[in-house]
Design an enzyme around this catalytic site. Structure first.
Site, PDB file in Angstrom:
ATOM      1  N   TYR A 170       0.849  -1.203   0.000  1.00  0.00           N
ATOM      2  CA  TYR A 170       0.000   0.000   0.000  1.00  0.00           C
ATOM      3  C   TYR A 170       0.886   1.256   0.000  1.00  0.00           C
ATOM      4  O   TYR A 170       0.621   2.210  -0.718  1.00  0.00           O
ATOM      5  CB  TYR A 170      -0.892  -0.002   1.246  1.00  0.00           C
ATOM      6  CG  TYR A 170      -1.874   1.139   1.302  1.00  0.00           C
ATOM      7  CD1 TYR A 170      -3.173   0.987   0.828  1.00  0.00           C
ATOM      8  CD2 TYR A 170      -1.502   2.383   1.810  1.00  0.00           C
ATOM      9  CE1 TYR A 170      -4.071   2.039   0.870  1.00  0.00           C
ATOM     10  CE2 TYR A 170      -2.389   3.440   1.850  1.00  0.00           C
ATOM     11  CZ  TYR A 170      -3.676   3.262   1.382  1.00  0.00           C
ATOM     12  OH  TYR A 170      -4.568   4.310   1.411  1.00  0.00           O
ATOM     13  N   PHE A 209     -10.361  20.067 -24.034  1.00  0.00           N
ATOM     14  CA  PHE A 209     -10.835  18.696 -24.115  1.00  0.00           C
ATOM     15  C   PHE A 209     -12.059  18.611 -23.188  1.00  0.00           C
ATOM     16  O   PHE A 209     -12.153  19.379 -22.235  1.00  0.00           O
ATOM     17  CB  PHE A 209      -9.740  17.682 -23.711  1.00  0.00           C
ATOM     18  CG  PHE A 209     -10.233  16.274 -23.871  1.00  0.00           C
ATOM     19  CD1 PHE A 209     -10.451  15.758 -25.140  1.00  0.00           C
ATOM     20  CD2 PHE A 209     -10.555  15.490 -22.781  1.00  0.00           C
ATOM     21  CE1 PHE A 209     -10.979  14.484 -25.304  1.00  0.00           C
ATOM     22  CE2 PHE A 209     -11.071  14.211 -22.943  1.00  0.00           C
ATOM     23  CZ  PHE A 209     -11.291  13.712 -24.200  1.00  0.00           C
ATOM     24  N   THR A 210     -12.964  17.692 -23.476  1.00  0.00           N
ATOM     25  CA  THR A 210     -14.262  17.656 -22.754  1.00  0.00           C
ATOM     26  C   THR A 210     -14.083  17.663 -21.230  1.00  0.00           C
ATOM     27  O   THR A 210     -14.638  18.507 -20.524  1.00  0.00           O
ATOM     28  CB  THR A 210     -15.074  16.417 -23.165  1.00  0.00           C
ATOM     29  OG1 THR A 210     -14.248  15.257 -23.021  1.00  0.00           O
ATOM     30  CG2 THR A 210     -15.578  16.516 -24.593  1.00  0.00           C
ATOM     31  N   ASP A 231      -0.720  19.164 -21.259  1.00  0.00           N
ATOM     32  CA  ASP A 231      -1.484  17.920 -21.281  1.00  0.00           C
ATOM     33  C   ASP A 231      -0.795  17.018 -22.304  1.00  0.00           C
ATOM     34  O   ASP A 231      -0.917  17.214 -23.513  1.00  0.00           O
ATOM     35  CB  ASP A 231      -2.936  18.194 -21.682  1.00  0.00           C
ATOM     36  CG  ASP A 231      -3.772  16.905 -21.771  1.00  0.00           C
ATOM     37  OD1 ASP A 231      -3.178  15.810 -21.877  1.00  0.00           O
ATOM     38  OD2 ASP A 231      -5.009  16.996 -21.746  1.00  0.00           O
ATOM     39  N   ARG A 261     -17.885  13.740 -32.102  1.00  0.00           N
ATOM     40  CA  ARG A 261     -17.109  14.839 -31.527  1.00  0.00           C
ATOM     41  C   ARG A 261     -17.621  16.124 -32.160  1.00  0.00           C
ATOM     42  O   ARG A 261     -17.024  16.731 -33.020  1.00  0.00           O
ATOM     43  CB  ARG A 261     -15.607  14.664 -31.770  1.00  0.00           C
ATOM     44  CG  ARG A 261     -15.000  13.495 -31.058  1.00  0.00           C
ATOM     45  CD  ARG A 261     -14.623  13.715 -29.589  1.00  0.00           C
ATOM     46  NE  ARG A 261     -15.667  13.650 -28.599  1.00  0.00           N
ATOM     47  CZ  ARG A 261     -15.448  13.326 -27.309  1.00  0.00           C
ATOM     48  NH1 ARG A 261     -14.260  12.989 -26.891  1.00  0.00           N
ATOM     49  NH2 ARG A 261     -16.428  13.352 -26.446  1.00  0.00           N
ATOM     50  N   LYS A 309      -3.534   6.184 -23.181  1.00  0.00           N
ATOM     51  CA  LYS A 309      -3.235   6.287 -24.613  1.00  0.00           C
ATOM     52  C   LYS A 309      -1.788   5.863 -24.865  1.00  0.00           C
ATOM     53  O   LYS A 309      -1.527   4.743 -25.265  1.00  0.00           O
ATOM     54  CB  LYS A 309      -3.503   7.715 -25.084  1.00  0.00           C
ATOM     55  CG  LYS A 309      -4.997   8.069 -25.051  1.00  0.00           C
ATOM     56  CD  LYS A 309      -5.240   9.531 -25.315  1.00  0.00           C
ATOM     57  CE  LYS A 309      -6.700   9.903 -25.219  1.00  0.00           C
ATOM     58  NZ  LYS A 309      -7.448   9.722 -26.465  1.00  0.00           N
ATOM     59  N   PHE A 339     -22.814  13.448 -23.450  1.00  0.00           N
ATOM     60  CA  PHE A 339     -22.533  12.500 -24.533  1.00  0.00           C
ATOM     61  C   PHE A 339     -22.277  11.091 -24.024  1.00  0.00           C
ATOM     62  O   PHE A 339     -22.416  10.130 -24.756  1.00  0.00           O
ATOM     63  CB  PHE A 339     -21.347  12.978 -25.380  1.00  0.00           C
ATOM     64  CG  PHE A 339     -20.043  13.088 -24.635  1.00  0.00           C
ATOM     65  CD1 PHE A 339     -19.701  14.256 -23.983  1.00  0.00           C
ATOM     66  CD2 PHE A 339     -19.169  12.014 -24.575  1.00  0.00           C
ATOM     67  CE1 PHE A 339     -18.496  14.369 -23.289  1.00  0.00           C
ATOM     68  CE2 PHE A 339     -17.966  12.107 -23.893  1.00  0.00           C
ATOM     69  CZ  PHE A 339     -17.634  13.291 -23.241  1.00  0.00           C
TER      70      PHE A 339
END
Ligand code: F0G
Length: 481
Positions: free
Chosen positions: A79, A131-132, A222, A388, A265, A454
């Site tokens: 942990y 970005f969303t 980002d 999008r 990603k 969405f």
């Protein structure tokens, strides 16, 4: 690797072999119609048993390497104080050049921690594009995101190699207008997702960071798609043709105060991280980590994922990984363009994007153009893509619709998952759809959640067009395909 065929075509060659496979199947068009209806014409709501090629996203859907799986087996599950975490810190230092690192369970969790620490009510965050999830995390504390791209960024058909750049003149204006104390930070996003996976140039990045630093502003990168941006800089920017993806990634990172990424990603693993070389900034964020994510040495991820991410971090700058999606996207977009389909050009990273406004010029903007095309593509192919466009936008505070700058159907390319022949299948069905585009009409909301609608919202088609489209497909391909 890319080869040139005798007729001058470029053809991406996979630099990996399949050692394990997952069976997929194609249900007939009639069943696809039923499935998409039940999903509220929202591809997020489909079940994978009803999907042939899942091109919704490249997030968490990439093929991991054998070495990453080995990393899964040799982790330290403690942990606190896990050596797996410290191996990860070493990998970040080697690959990105940052000393201080924390994990977060995914990219938006990193965004949450950054917003919690640095964004105050009434402030603004200039960015090359939103970005969303980023937008929501910045707006929740009462701040505003300012998109200050070059106007050309919104031209879907273009030869500009760097549509993801921020306009330095607009940044200077923003600094003058709002003042340092009202700007939380300046955010740059690599391979700008919602502009169609478009990169910025290193020259632009340097200029933006210089202006920001001169004004005493914090800079945030980002880097969820950092390797694709680096690969595209290597291919497109003068002076970078002989640099490696790894060198370009490190150069980008050296410019910014704070880096964060969705690991889902580039490293092909469910997770995320925040990194910096500034101990003071790091110490401001860390108190929130155990509150929202988990203890300092796992940050909401399982150690097994941290172990796989460590290997993924070291592998992601290999050009056969960094370029795998980019080269397939290029092939895909060029082939679609060749047969007259309006796609975003130049092709970028992440996905092949169809310009739904040009594909469906007869559908008015009020009727969710890209949403309709995304549903239609599923009916015609079993391929799951993502809307999008306006469906992916939040409404204005007064409840009115905020129309998206672009209406795109994003057909994502998960890394090392699909072959060129599978991409050819999609091209074939998109071509058929284009010939029958008059059948596609708009959509309307049936149930609309108040935030990130969405994901779980449901819609219905206008004038029952999905039935007509399905019948036309069956007429051409029979009832089994
Ligand atoms: N930033 C960028 C540029 C992204 O593309 C994403 C996610 C995030 C942040 C949020 O990261 O999903 O790990 O919480 N993009 C995914 C996509 C969802 O499908 O493009 P996350």
């Amino acid at each position: 690797m890319v080869i040139k065929t005798s007729d001058g075509r470029e053809f991406p060659v996979e630099m990996h072999k399949a050692r394990m496979v997952q069976k997929i199947s194609l249900i007939p068009a009639e069943d696809r119609l039923k499935a998409i209806k039940e999903a509220g014409y929202n591809t997020f709501q489909l079940k994978t048993k009803d999907i042939f090629l899942d091109m919704l996203t490249d997030s968490g859907t990439n093929a991991m390497s054998d070495k990453q799986f080995a990393g899964f087996m040799t982790t330290d599950d403690a942990y606190a104080g896990s050596m797996t975490f410290y191996d990860f810190v070493d990998a970040v230092k080697d690959v990105l050049g940052y000393k201080y690192v924390m994990n977060a369970h995914q990219g938006r969790a990193a965004e949450h921690l950054l917003a919690k620490t640095f964004v105050k009510e009434g402030q603004v965050v200039p960015t090359n594009y939103h970005f969303t999830t980023t937008k929501v995390h910045i707006e929740l504390p009462g701040a505003k995101i300012l998109e200050i791209y070059y106007d050309e960024a919104l031209e879907t058909k273009s030869t500009n190699p760097f549509k993801g750049c921020m306009d330095p003149r607009k940044l200077r204006d923003v600094i003058k207008k709002y003042g340092k104390e009202n700007i939380a930070y300046v955010r740059m996003e690599a391979t700008t997702n919602l502009l169609g996976g478009q990169p910025y140039s290193m020259a632009n990045l340097r200029e933006i960071v210089k202006i920001s630093k001169e004004a005493g502003l914090l800079t945030v990168l980002d880097g969820s798609l950092i390797c694709e941006n680096a690969y595209l800089i290597m291919q497109r920017e003068k002076g970078y043709e002989n640099k490696t993806v790894g060198e370009i990634v490190k150069e980008m990172c050296s410019l910014f105060d704070i880096f964060y990424m969705s690991a889902r990603k580039n490293t092909c693993v469910r997770g995320g991280c925040i990194a910096t070389n500034n101990k003071e900034l790091f110490d401001k964020i860390t108190p929130w980590l155990p509150v929202y994510e988990g203890f300092f040495t796992y940050g909401g991820m399982s150690q097994r994922e941290v172990g796989m991410m460590t290997v993924g971090m070291r592998e992601m700058t290999d050009p056969s990984v960094a370029g795998s999606a980019v080269e397939q996207v290029k092939y895909f977009a060029n082939r679609l363009e060749e047969v007259g389909i309006p796609v975003v050009t130049p092709p970028g990273g992440l996905a092949c994007h169809i310009d739904a406004r040009k594909f469906l010029p007869h559908v008015p903007k009020e009727d969710y153009i890209a949403g309709a095309l995304t549903a239609a593509l599923y009916i015609a192919s079993g391929v799951r893509s993502m809307e999008r466009g306006t469906v992916s936008m939040e409404r204005n505070p007064d409840g009115s619709e905020a129309y998206a700058d672009l209406e795109l159907t994003r057909i994502a390319i998960p890394r090392r998952v699909y072959t060129v022949s599978q991409i050819e299948y999609v091209i074939n069905r998109v071509e058929w759809l284009y010939k029958h585009r008059e059948l596609i009409k708009g959509m309307k909301w049936v149930s609309e959640p108040p935030v990130l609608r969405f994901f779980i919202g449901s819609l219905d088609v206008l004038d029952n067009w999905s039935r007509e489209l399905c019948d036309a497909f069956k007429k051409d391909f029979g009832k089994n395909l």
